[in-house]
Every structure is written in structure tokens, then in C-alpha cells.
Scaffold this active site. Structure first.
Site, PDB file in Angstrom:
ATOM      1  N   SER A  32       0.822  -1.212   0.000  1.00 62.17           N
ATOM      2  CA  SER A  32       0.000   0.000   0.000  1.00 62.17           C
ATOM      3  C   SER A  32       0.852   1.257   0.000  1.00 62.17           C
ATOM      4  CB  SER A  32      -0.865   0.035   1.255  1.00 62.17           C
ATOM      5  OG  SER A  32      -1.624  -1.116   1.378  1.00 62.17           O
ATOM      6  N   HIS A  54      -0.346  -1.838  -7.374  1.00 61.30           N
ATOM      7  CA  HIS A  54      -1.154  -1.638  -6.163  1.00 61.30           C
ATOM      8  C   HIS A  54      -2.652  -1.700  -6.455  1.00 61.30           C
ATOM      9  CE1 HIS A  54      -2.687   1.256  -2.875  1.00 61.30           C
ATOM     10  NE2 HIS A  54      -2.654   0.033  -2.408  1.00 61.30           N
ATOM     11  N   GLU A  61      -2.618   1.136  -9.178  1.00 65.20           N
ATOM     12  CA  GLU A  61      -1.518   2.087  -9.356  1.00 65.20           C
ATOM     13  C   GLU A  61      -0.254   1.296  -9.700  1.00 65.20           C
ATOM     14  OE1 GLU A  61      -2.701   5.602  -6.194  1.00 65.20           O
ATOM     15  OE2 GLU A  61      -1.744   3.816  -5.428  1.00 65.20           O
TER      16      GLU A  61
HETATM   17  N1  LIG Z   1      -6.006  -4.550   3.093  1.00 65.07           N
HETATM   18  C1  LIG Z   1      -6.079  -3.638   2.121  1.00 65.07           C
HETATM   19  O1  LIG Z   1      -7.077  -2.946   1.972  1.00 65.07           O
HETATM   20  C2  LIG Z   1      -4.938  -3.454   1.162  1.00 65.07           C
HETATM   21  C3  LIG Z   1      -5.169  -2.724  -0.020  1.00 65.07           C
HETATM   22  C4  LIG Z   1      -4.134  -2.613  -0.958  1.00 65.07           C
HETATM   23  C5  LIG Z   1      -2.901  -3.153  -0.704  1.00 65.07           C
HETATM   24  N2  LIG Z   1      -2.690  -3.844   0.463  1.00 65.07           N
HETATM   25  C6  LIG Z   1      -1.362  -4.420   0.669  1.00 65.07           C
HETATM   26  O2  LIG Z   1      -1.435  -5.791   0.363  1.00 65.07           O
HETATM   27  C7  LIG Z   1      -0.533  -6.521   1.199  1.00 65.07           C
HETATM   28  C8  LIG Z   1      -1.317  -7.569   1.965  1.00 65.07           C
HETATM   29  O3  LIG Z   1      -2.279  -6.919   2.770  1.00 65.07           O
HETATM   30  P1  LIG Z   1      -3.537  -7.719   3.346  1.00 65.07           P
HETATM   31  O4  LIG Z   1      -4.473  -6.696   3.864  1.00 65.07           O
HETATM   32  O5  LIG Z   1      -4.000  -8.708   2.354  1.00 65.07           O
HETATM   33  O6  LIG Z   1      -2.847  -8.466   4.576  1.00 65.07           O
HETATM   34  P2  LIG Z   1      -3.372  -9.768   5.361  1.00 65.07           P
HETATM   35  O7  LIG Z   1      -2.736  -9.689   6.704  1.00 65.07           O
HETATM   36  O8  LIG Z   1      -4.842  -9.911   5.254  1.00 65.07           O
HETATM   37  O9  LIG Z   1      -2.716 -10.969   4.526  1.00 65.07           O
HETATM   38  C9  LIG Z   1      -1.345 -11.136   4.450  1.00 65.07           C
HETATM   39  C10 LIG Z   1      -1.077 -12.602   4.215  1.00 65.07           C
HETATM   40  O10 LIG Z   1       0.331 -12.758   3.986  1.00 65.07           O
HETATM   41  C11 LIG Z   1       0.703 -13.998   4.565  1.00 65.07           C
HETATM   42  N3  LIG Z   1       2.154 -14.001   4.727  1.00 65.07           N
HETATM   43  C12 LIG Z   1       2.903 -13.419   5.690  1.00 65.07           C
HETATM   44  N4  LIG Z   1       4.214 -13.672   5.467  1.00 65.07           N
HETATM   45  C13 LIG Z   1       4.277 -14.421   4.329  1.00 65.07           C
HETATM   46  C14 LIG Z   1       5.346 -15.002   3.596  1.00 65.07           C
HETATM   47  N5  LIG Z   1       6.606 -14.865   3.972  1.00 65.07           N
HETATM   48  N6  LIG Z   1       5.046 -15.723   2.498  1.00 65.07           N
HETATM   49  C15 LIG Z   1       3.753 -15.884   2.107  1.00 65.07           C
HETATM   50  N7  LIG Z   1       2.699 -15.352   2.771  1.00 65.07           N
HETATM   51  C16 LIG Z   1       2.958 -14.627   3.862  1.00 65.07           C
HETATM   52  C17 LIG Z   1      -0.094 -14.068   5.850  1.00 65.07           C
HETATM   53  O11 LIG Z   1      -0.191 -15.403   6.325  1.00 65.07           O
HETATM   54  C18 LIG Z   1      -1.442 -13.500   5.403  1.00 65.07           C
HETATM   55  O12 LIG Z   1      -2.332 -14.499   4.972  1.00 65.07           O
HETATM   56  C19 LIG Z   1       0.154  -5.501   2.088  1.00 65.07           C
HETATM   57  O13 LIG Z   1       1.379  -5.121   1.526  1.00 65.07           O
HETATM   58  C20 LIG Z   1      -0.822  -4.328   2.073  1.00 65.07           C
HETATM   59  O14 LIG Z   1      -0.174  -3.094   2.281  1.00 65.07           O
HETATM   60  C21 LIG Z   1      -3.671  -4.012   1.393  1.00 65.07           C
END
Ligand SMILES: NC(=O)c1ccc[n+]([C@@H]2O[C@H](COP(=O)([O-])OP(=O)(O)OC[C@H]3O[C@@H](n4cnc5c(N)ncnc54)[C@H](O)[C@@H]3O)[C@@H](O)[C@H]2O)c1
Length: 288
Positions: free
Chosen positions: A123, A144, A156
């Protein structure tokens, strides 16, 4: 490399973002393997895919054949090697922690074929923070997506100074193929476009609540009714995860060391109490 050279895409992380990105990529006609360190998250992602596709067929938004094809092209594994070993494109959507992402990019560099593009769905973190953990920074960029990734159109794409024109172009083409609207940022900036604007709103909303000017509910009402936003900042933080918001703010604070960038007392308290929003059934609001 061209878009046509992409046959298999690997999604790293099956959480809030990864499970929906996996399905969106499968629906665009690619072979997809989603990997996570948690088998539970992979199971949830697989169940979600089945339920979602069945619902779309029932609502006549997809044909049975399209749903069957998407499901057949989607696989899940705990093994990063298995998921990324033959991938032409990787979208990393693991936790928003720089050390985790750097380690993953170093591993992906040694596992993936040399032509594979490695994109991060972070993000806020610009890809130059992870690109130099690999030997092919020209093939690294930000891609993104927005939550929920199956619905939101915007992606993005950020072309850092290390990212080649080809990598940026193929990533933009992939957005189009997925039916998304890609916007290309030609320079890196922490938080990109949308999250910088959202952060400015969130920080002001938290400041106003922290100093007791108005409650989160009143601030949300003001933003919805006064600015016409579909959702106020507190409801949005609940939806996206207050824990994620905390991680993002801490990462920013670590980078700038500016005390004004520290997470607000209200956010620190919510994180400590594990009131992370919708996912824990309680955040700034309560959920059934
Ligand atoms: N939540 C949002 O609205 C959103 C929006 C856009 C971007 N993002 C970005 O997307 C990414 C994920 O966010 P999220 O909200 O899905 O998080 P989340 O916590 O829901 O999911 C993250 C997942 O990554 C897994 N994980 C952790 N370490 C790992 C590894 N070494 N190898 C494989 N899997 C691993 C975890 O087990 C978990 O299932 C982040 O970088 C976040 O900034 C999030």
C-alpha cells in the site's frame, strides 16, 4: 517480454488482498498459484473462490463454463518454490512489513525464471525498497490493487528509476487485460496517489477525535454527508484493518523519524486491545 508471454502468475499471500487478486487474475484467463505460509489462509481462499464463482453463476454474471475454467486454473500451495518456480509474473501481497517483503523478494529472485516480473501490492512501500534484494531490479515495480480487488477498478503501477520501461508497460497491459484501470506513476513516492490523499484525511480525522472535538461516528457522518464520500474515515479503517493502518504508519515513522508521523493514541489503543476492525468484529464500530 510482452503480455502474451505471461502464462502463469503467482500470488504471494492469501489474505484480504491476495485471495481476491488470485481470483481476479484467474478470471482474466491466466494460470494462477496462490501461496501463503498459512494453510488456513489458503483453505479460506480456496473456499472463497468456490463460493464466489458459484454465486456469480447463480446471478448470471458468469457462465458455468467461465467459472469452471477460472476454478481449474487456480491452485493453492504452501510451497513458494512450487508457486513461483515457473511463474512469468509474481504479485506479492504478503504482510506490510519491509523485512518480510525484502526476504520474499530475495527468495523470489532465486526461485523464478530470469524473465519473470516481480511486483509488490504494498500500500505504501516503494519497490526500490525491495528491488535491490534481487539481481534484477529492472523487473521490479509496484502494482497496487484496491480493496476489494475483485470490485475496485483502480491499480496504481509505479515505475521506479530501477524499473525498466518494458516492466512498467507489461504491468499496465496486465491491468487492462484484467479489466482494471491502471494509472502509471513515473516516479516513486511513498504511499503513491490515493493512499497519500486518504492518509491526509485519516490523520486529520484521528487528530480531531483524539483531542475530543467530535466522536468517530460524528466525524464519519460529517465526511459522508458533507463531502459525499461513500464511507467515513473510521469506517474505512475498520474495513481495511486498523492493524494494517498501524503497520503502515509505523513503517512511515521508522522512515521519517518525524514524531508527527507516529500512530495516533486511539490507533495504538485499538491495536493493543486487538480491536482491528471488521476482521475482529470490533474496531471503531462493533460488528455482528
Ligand atoms: N487490506 C487492504 O485494503 C490493502 C489494499 C491494498 C494493498 N494492500 C497491501 O497488500 C498486502 C497484503 O495486505 P492484506 O491486507 O492482504 O494483509 P493480510 O494480513 O490480510 O494478509 C497477508 C497474508 O500474507 C501472509 N504471509 C505473511 N508472510 C508471508 C510469507 N513470507 N510468504 C507468504 N505469505 C505470507 C499471511 O499469512 C497473510 O495471509 C500488504 O502489503 C498491504 O499493504 C492491502
Amino acid at each position: 517480454m510482452n503480455l502474451e508471454d505471461i502464462k502463469k502468475i503467482c500470488i504471494v499471500g492469501a489474505g484480504t488482498m491476495g485471495h481476491q487478486i488470485s481470483l481476479a487474475v484467474a478470471l482474466a484467463g491466466f494460470k494462477v498459484t496462490c501461496t501463503d505460509i498459512s494453510q488456513e489462509m489458503l483453505n479460506k481462499a480456496q473456499n472463497f473462490a468456490r463460493t464466489y464463482l458459484a454465486e456469480r453463476v447463480a446471478k448470471e454474471k458468469l457462465s458455468q463454463e467461465q467459472a469452471d475454467r477460472a476454478l481449474a486454473s487456480l491452485s493453492f500451495t504452501e510451497s513458494l518454490e512450487e508457486a513461483a518456480g515457473d511463474a512469468d509474473f509474481v504479485i506479492e501481497a504478503a504482510v506490510e512489513k519491509l523485512d518480510v517483503k525484502r526476504k520474499l523478494f530475495a527468495e523470489l529472485d532465486s526461485i523464478t525464471p530470469s524473465h519473470a516480473i516481480l511486483a509488490t501490492n504494498s500500500s505504501f512501500i516503494v519497490s526500490s525498497e525491495v528491488a535491490y534484494a534481487t539481481k534484477k531490479p529492472d523487473k521490479v515495480c509496484n502494482m497496487h490493487f484496491f480493496y476489494p480487488a475483485l470490485v475496485m477498478k483502480l491499480v496504481e503501477v509505479v515505475q521506479g528509476s530501477h524499473t525498466s520501461q518494458e516492466t512498467a508497460q507489461v504491468t499496465m497491459d496486465l491491468c487492462t487485460k484484467m479489466g482494471k484501470t491502471g494509472v502509471l506513476l513515473k516516479k516513486e513516492i511513498y504511499g503513491f496517489l490515493v493512499n497519500r490523499i486518504v492518509s491526509a484525511i485519516n490523520n486529520e480525522a484521528l487528530f480531531l477525535a483524539d483531542i475530543g472535538i467530535a466522536s468517530p461516528e460524528e466525524i464519519d457522518t460529517a465526511v459522508v454527508s458533507g463531502l459525499g464520500h461513500p464511507m467515513g474515515p473510521f469506517r474505512l479503517m475498520d474495513l481495511l484493518g486498523i492493524d494494517l493502518y498501524y503497520d503502515i504508519t509505523m513503517e512511515r515513522y521508522r522512515m521519517t523519524q518525524d514524531p508527527r508521523e507516529k500512530p495516533s493514541p486511539m490507533v495504538v489503543e485499538k491495536v493493543a486491545k486487538k480491536e482491528w476492525g471488521r476482521k475482529t468484529k470490533k474496531g471503531f464500530y462493533k460488528y455482528d
